[in-house]
Scaffold this motif. Sequence first.
Motif, PDB file in Angstrom:
ATOM      1  N   SER A  32      52.564  40.562  40.467  1.00 28.87           N
ATOM      2  CA  SER A  32      51.716  41.513  40.665  1.00 28.87           C
ATOM      3  C   SER A  32      50.781  41.826  41.675  1.00 28.87           C
ATOM      4  CB  SER A  32      50.735  40.803  39.590  1.00 28.87           C
ATOM      5  OG  SER A  32      51.568  40.605  38.409  1.00 28.87           O
TER       6      SER A  32
ATOM      7  N   ILE B 291      41.123  36.338  39.289  1.00 31.48           N
ATOM      8  CA  ILE B 291      42.400  37.614  39.169  1.00 31.48           C
ATOM      9  C   ILE B 291      41.325  38.541  38.479  1.00 31.48           C
ATOM     10  CG2 ILE B 291      42.674  36.698  36.759  1.00 31.48           C
ATOM     11  CD1 ILE B 291      45.285  37.725  39.318  1.00 31.48           C
ATOM     12  N   THR B 292      39.954  38.092  37.378  1.00 26.04           N
ATOM     13  CA  THR B 292      39.440  38.447  36.494  1.00 26.04           C
ATOM     14  C   THR B 292      38.845  39.983  37.607  1.00 26.04           C
ATOM     15  OG1 THR B 292      39.419  36.918  35.188  1.00 26.04           O
ATOM     16  CG2 THR B 292      37.483  38.310  35.249  1.00 26.04           C
TER      17      THR B 292
ATOM     18  N   TYR C 208      40.760  42.479  38.616  1.00 29.39           N
ATOM     19  CA  TYR C 208      41.074  43.464  37.973  1.00 29.39           C
ATOM     20  C   TYR C 208      39.758  44.002  37.561  1.00 29.39           C
ATOM     21  CZ  TYR C 208      41.163  45.272  32.994  1.00 29.39           C
ATOM     22  OH  TYR C 208      41.313  45.848  31.913  1.00 29.39           O
ATOM     23  N   ASP C 209      38.724  43.974  37.954  1.00 32.23           N
ATOM     24  CA  ASP C 209      37.490  44.568  37.772  1.00 32.23           C
ATOM     25  C   ASP C 209      37.274  45.631  38.844  1.00 32.23           C
ATOM     26  OD1 ASP C 209      36.200  42.711  35.868  1.00 32.23           O
ATOM     27  OD2 ASP C 209      35.319  41.633  36.717  1.00 32.23           O
TER      28      ASP C 209
ATOM     29  N   SER D  47      39.687  46.834  40.019  1.00 28.46           N
ATOM     30  CA  SER D  47      40.899  47.805  39.753  1.00 28.46           C
ATOM     31  C   SER D  47      42.146  47.958  40.153  1.00 28.46           C
ATOM     32  CB  SER D  47      40.745  49.188  39.828  1.00 28.46           C
ATOM     33  OG  SER D  47      39.475  49.307  38.682  1.00 28.46           O
TER      34      SER D  47
ATOM     35  N   LEU E 243      44.322  45.243  39.626  1.00 31.31           N
ATOM     36  CA  LEU E 243      45.176  44.796  38.290  1.00 31.31           C
ATOM     37  C   LEU E 243      45.707  45.755  37.343  1.00 31.31           C
ATOM     38  CD1 LEU E 243      47.418  42.093  38.066  1.00 31.31           C
ATOM     39  CD2 LEU E 243      45.438  40.873  37.387  1.00 31.31           C
TER      40      LEU E 243
ATOM     41  N   GLU F 135      46.328  46.134  33.674  1.00 29.10           N
ATOM     42  CA  GLU F 135      45.167  46.025  32.588  1.00 29.10           C
ATOM     43  C   GLU F 135      46.553  45.301  31.831  1.00 29.10           C
ATOM     44  OE1 GLU F 135      42.948  46.928  28.371  1.00 29.10           O
ATOM     45  OE2 GLU F 135      43.765  48.335  29.415  1.00 29.10           O
TER      46      GLU F 135
ATOM     47  N   ASP G 159      48.787  44.284  33.101  1.00 25.87           N
ATOM     48  CA  ASP G 159      49.662  42.394  33.934  1.00 25.87           C
ATOM     49  C   ASP G 159      48.181  41.525  34.146  1.00 25.87           C
ATOM     50  OD1 ASP G 159      52.022  43.533  34.707  1.00 25.87           O
ATOM     51  OD2 ASP G 159      51.470  44.478  36.927  1.00 25.87           O
ATOM     52  N   PHE G 160      47.274  41.876  33.699  1.00 25.98           N
ATOM     53  CA  PHE G 160      45.873  41.179  34.030  1.00 25.98           C
ATOM     54  C   PHE G 160      45.948  40.443  32.075  1.00 25.98           C
ATOM     55  CE2 PHE G 160      41.549  40.532  32.076  1.00 25.98           C
ATOM     56  CZ  PHE G 160      41.374  40.139  32.618  1.00 25.98           C
ATOM     57  N   GLU G 161      46.173  40.749  31.758  1.00 24.23           N
ATOM     58  CA  GLU G 161      46.194  40.543  29.886  1.00 24.23           C
ATOM     59  C   GLU G 161      47.602  39.114  30.092  1.00 24.23           C
ATOM     60  OE1 GLU G 161      44.237  40.757  27.277  1.00 24.23           O
ATOM     61  OE2 GLU G 161      43.231  42.157  28.560  1.00 24.23           O
TER      62      GLU G 161
ATOM     63  N   SER H  58      46.545  36.178  32.386  1.00 25.20           N
ATOM     64  CA  SER H  58      44.847  36.177  30.726  1.00 25.20           C
ATOM     65  C   SER H  58      46.000  34.815  30.168  1.00 25.20           C
ATOM     66  CB  SER H  58      44.101  37.068  30.746  1.00 25.20           C
ATOM     67  OG  SER H  58      44.082  37.418  31.857  1.00 25.20           O
TER      68      SER H  58
END
Length: 121
Positions: free
Chosen positions: A23, A80-81, A84-85, A87, A89, A91, A93-95, A98
């Motif tokens: 990722s 990792i959050t 994602y915030d 951008s 990563l 969505e 991949d983030f999910e 997580s």
Amino acid sequence: MHRYKNLKVWNESRELVKLVYQSLNQFPKEELFGLTSQIKRSVISISSNIAEGCGRDTDQQFAYHINVALGSSFEFESQITLAYDLSFLAEQDFENISMRIFHIKNMLIGLHRNIKSNYSK
């Protein structure tokens, strides 16, 4: 001493490392020595501390290292959050990441409780 290779949580954290490394290819190149490096260190620290704890002499030392691995999992989740915030990563991949880290954290908490109950008797 324990066999870390037999622990489901160690194997799951290894799989997470592979997923995260894949990722991170999406991240901007200027983040190579910033957030990317921090994420790599924290995600690797999870499985490394599990293995290190297994090599210690006492259950108290084992529990300590499992607790350190848990701390690293929270650090990783925060990083990792943030990725994602920013951008960096996708969505999906983030999910996926997580969900996996949530599962790993729960396994670490359970393992820590189990170890502590063994030496508290």
